[in-house]
Design an enzyme around this catalytic site. Sequence first.
Site: not given
Length: 309
Positions: A113, A115-116, A265-266
């Site tokens: 995994h 992320n940035v 609400g993504g």
Amino acid sequence: MSSQTTNIPTIAHVIEYFKNLQDTICAGLAEADGEKNFFEDNWQREQGGGGRTRVLTNGAIFEQAGVNFSHVFGDKMPASATAHRPELEGRTFQACGVSLVIHPKNPYIPTTHANVRFFIAEKAGEDPVWWFGGGFDLTPFYPFDDDIIHWHQTAKNLCEPFGNKVYKDYKAWCDRYFYLKHRDETRGVGGLFFDDLNHWGFEKSFAFTQAVGDHFLQAYLPIVANRKAMEYGKRERDFQLYRRGRYVEFNLVYDRGTLFGLQTGGRTESILMSMPPLARWQYNYQAEANSPEAMLSRYLVPQDWLNVI
């Protein structure tokens, strides 16, 4: 956390980098797989913003690889943010980033995994509140010391230009964050994790975030190359699916990004793309003594991988 008034470029500068990073990572993973490419799904968020989700499924090497770019904004912060940061109340916000999770077919290739991300909250007449965050971590099911050393050495190398303690601090933060309290074990062998990064000022904070993003493929693809030809059978596959259950548990119980995405609400499909396509749970599973499966538990505690192996 203090706000920073240091010369902040527009968020468009950050978004451009994140989109290019998504392109680079997808191209590298597709080349490594050699059979399948990424399907792209562009989406819009009703409350503001959107993104592009890219997923590779049933490839030669990757059972599922998801690489997501998103840029969302709104007039009101979600409860998950304001509960810990009352200073964000009443501010508009923008959040953007790239997140990815890779679930290989071969149990000898670790799940990973990365992320940035960048976040900024603004209010008329006040300084913006902003920060960067991200990192990458490795979750092997059948660990190999050489892979772990390579992973952490790559992490240490990218950190060194930013300070002598950066790797040590962000490696320890990763160990703390990716910890399943109800299982009393880490999710894997860690890597880097950072959040709330703004004390260096914008340019240096952004440069470090870029270094993390740019080094992900350098950290991961050599491990894929080393393990992709290893033979495995039903035993290894069953253990892989069992251990994938831990991944699901962490993402649904502890992961702040999942909570933030759902509360803002993504797009649910994109938020939950990190889930493995297959997983299993077994009541009171006990690995056979001295088996390769039993060996994994020795790796699921924080360790100084570059000095103890």
